[in-house]
Design a protein around this motif. Structure first.
Motif, short mmCIF file in Angstrom:
data_model
loop_
_atom_site.label_atom_id
_atom_site.label_comp_id
_atom_site.label_asym_id
_atom_site.label_seq_id
_atom_site.Cartn_x
_atom_site.Cartn_y
_atom_site.Cartn_z
N ASP A 1 -13.38 -6.97 -13.68
CA ASP A 1 -14.72 -6.86 -14.27
C ASP A 1 -14.94 -5.51 -14.94
O ASP A 1 -16.00 -5.26 -15.50
CB ASP A 1 -15.80 -7.10 -13.21
N ILE B 1 -21.32 -17.38 -15.88
CA ILE B 1 -21.29 -16.02 -15.34
C ILE B 1 -20.03 -15.30 -15.83
O ILE B 1 -18.92 -15.78 -15.62
CB ILE B 1 -21.31 -16.02 -13.80
N GLU C 1 -19.59 -8.86 -17.90
CA GLU C 1 -20.79 -8.79 -18.74
C GLU C 1 -20.45 -8.37 -20.17
O GLU C 1 -21.21 -7.69 -20.86
CB GLU C 1 -21.83 -7.84 -18.13
N ARG D 1 -21.43 -13.42 -23.70
CA ARG D 1 -22.56 -14.27 -23.36
C ARG D 1 -22.08 -15.71 -23.22
O ARG D 1 -21.63 -16.33 -24.20
CB ARG D 1 -23.67 -14.18 -24.42
N SER E 1 -25.64 -20.36 -19.41
CA SER E 1 -26.04 -20.62 -18.02
C SER E 1 -26.26 -22.11 -17.83
O SER E 1 -26.84 -22.78 -18.68
CB SER E 1 -27.31 -19.86 -17.69
N THR F 1 -33.24 -14.65 -15.22
CA THR F 1 -31.92 -15.26 -15.14
C THR F 1 -31.30 -14.97 -13.78
O THR F 1 -31.84 -14.18 -12.98
CB THR F 1 -31.00 -14.70 -16.23
N TYR G 1 -28.77 -13.25 -13.40
CA TYR G 1 -28.42 -11.83 -13.47
C TYR G 1 -29.60 -10.97 -13.01
O TYR G 1 -29.42 -9.95 -12.33
CB TYR G 1 -28.02 -11.43 -14.89
N ASP G 2 -30.82 -11.37 -13.40
CA ASP G 2 -32.00 -10.63 -12.95
C ASP G 2 -32.13 -10.68 -11.42
O ASP G 2 -32.35 -9.65 -10.77
CB ASP G 2 -33.27 -11.23 -13.58
N ALA H 1 -29.82 -11.22 -9.27
CA ALA H 1 -28.73 -10.43 -8.67
C ALA H 1 -29.07 -8.94 -8.70
O ALA H 1 -28.84 -8.22 -7.72
CB ALA H 1 -27.43 -10.70 -9.41
N HIS H 2 -29.63 -8.49 -9.81
CA HIS H 2 -30.02 -7.09 -9.92
C HIS H 2 -31.09 -6.74 -8.90
O HIS H 2 -31.00 -5.71 -8.21
CB HIS H 2 -30.51 -6.80 -11.34
N ILE I 1 -24.35 -9.84 -6.80
CA ILE I 1 -23.74 -10.38 -8.02
C ILE I 1 -24.28 -11.79 -8.27
O ILE I 1 -24.72 -12.47 -7.33
CB ILE I 1 -22.21 -10.41 -7.91
N PRO I 2 -24.25 -12.27 -9.51
CA PRO I 2 -24.79 -13.60 -9.81
C PRO I 2 -24.12 -14.71 -9.02
O PRO I 2 -24.76 -15.72 -8.70
CB PRO I 2 -24.53 -13.75 -11.31
#
Length: 381
Positions: free
Chosen positions: A184, A243, A247, A250, A253, A353, A355-356, A358-359, A364-365
């Motif tokens: 990654d 995913i 990153e 794109r 999803s 999303t 990702y949001d 996960a943040h 992690i997603p």
């Protein structure tokens, strides 16, 4: 006494009705699979472990194979047998099993097995000799994770033993496999080292007289960013569902998670909300209650900072996420009970999303999509 009949959790409906719903977009899975098939230098293995990353095993198997994947990957033999139960003929690999796993059943159903140690190899050989099946194995090398796979200083002995077992007719060495610890992070020196260890391990196998036809090292991130790691086969799991751990790309999803508003109330300033009153309103406002919580996959440690989309507006989570419910702050514009709240989705309409989430949760997603609880209705479209 017979248990009462229940409605299946997966349907072909595209609407969530008045219950929390996880919509699974197979067109997104198909598009992602085709992207990897175009990009890979060799074949593509669709990794469908953990119920297809929470997207449904049968649907993921069917969609990935129809979109160009030629292999299927799982962790346990139990998962591999569930794949075989879908009726597919594609090669299936299981790579994480204890030494006393049911190798005989795996061989009977044409499941390839990863072999990470001399002990595992001995168990496979014993089961093959007893049952009369010839096991298909992928010798697994630790290429830098200190996790699964044989250590490099044990590799030569494992190759010698494997060659003897192959000559004896107990196994066929189909492949050599490894995994990258920092794929990654494109360009990280650990990836170059991992590839070097992998190629050296293949060379050692060939020196022992083995002729593995399938070398595989790259998963989603490396497939997207490190083309020299592709070798003969790439293993794509997270990428199928949108995913990209690096990153850098794109992807589409494949999930949209919605829940209905079950209650709305007006509260004054200085109202404490939820357990511990961790949030206290600083003004009069409207609160909406959603019937989902951490038992459904909404991480409790995402409570601070998380929001959902209600009637096109970002509405922050107010207070801690409970097991079965979460409160969100609507501000001055209330909505009617039954209004749909979008917990997460592709982000095309401004919704959060994975990702949001996960943040917000510091994870992690992958953990978000595989953590959605089984009581959430699935809707395939």
């Amino acid at each position: 006494m017979n248990a009462p009949a229940t409605r299946p959790r997966t349907s072909r409906s595209t609407t969530g009705g008045h219950e929390p719903t996880l919509e699974i977009d197979l067109a997104a899975v198909a598009a992602n699979t085709r992207r990897f098939v175009r990009q890979a230098r060799g074949e593509v293995m669709a990794v469908v472990k953990a119920d297809g990353f929470g997207h449904g095993l049968h649907a993921m198997v069917r969609t990935a194979l129809a979109s160009g994947a030629t292999w299927l990957g799982t962790t346990s033999i139990t998962e591999a047998l569930a794949v075989r139960a879908t009726g597919v003929d594609a090669p299936v690999l299981s790579w994480l099993n204890p030494v006393d796993a049911d190798v005989t059943t795996a061989c009977r159903h044409r499941v390839d097995l990863a072999v990470p140690s001399e002990n595992h190899l001995a168990a496979v050989v014993e089961a093959a000799a007893w049952s009369g099946y010839r096991a298909r194995v992928h010798l697994q090398l630790d290429t830098g994770m200190a996790r699964d796979g044989a250590a490099p200083d044990e590799w030569a002995d494992l190759m010698t033993t494997a060659r003897r077992a192959e000559i004896a007719g107990h196994i066929t060495v189909v492949g050599v496999m490894g995994h990258l610890a920092r794929a990654d992070e494109p360009g990280h020196p650990a990836n170059t080292t991992g590839l070097r260890v992998m190629l050296s391990g293949v060379g050692t196998a060939e020196q022992a007289g083995l002729r593995p036809s399938t070398r595989h090292l790259a998963a989603t991130a490396a497939t997207l960013t490190e083309p020299e790691t592709h070798l003969d086969l790439v293993r794509i799991g997270a990428g199928l569902v949108g995913i990209d751990p690096s990153e850098s790309t794109r992807l589409r999803s494949a999930l949209r998670f919605t829940a209905p508003v079950v209650q709305v109330r007006r509260v004054p300033a200085e109202t404490g909300i939820g357990y511990g009153h961790t949030h206290v309103t600083d003004r009069a406002t409207n609160l909406a209650l959603l019937p989902v919580g951490y038992a459904d996959g909404l991480r409790r440690d995402a409570s601070e900072g998380a929001w959902v989309l209600v009637a096109g507006r970002r509405c922050p989570v107010a207070g801690v996420i409970s097991m079965d419910q979460v409160v969100v702050d609507l501000g001055d514009d209330p909505v009617q009970p039954g209004t749909e709240a979008v917990v997460f989705g592709p982000g095309d309409d401004g919704e959060p999303t994975v990702y949001d989430w996960a943040h917000w949760a510091g994870t992690i997603p992958h953990e978000i999509v595989t953590g959605i609880g089984h009581r959430i209705r699935r809707s395939i479209r």
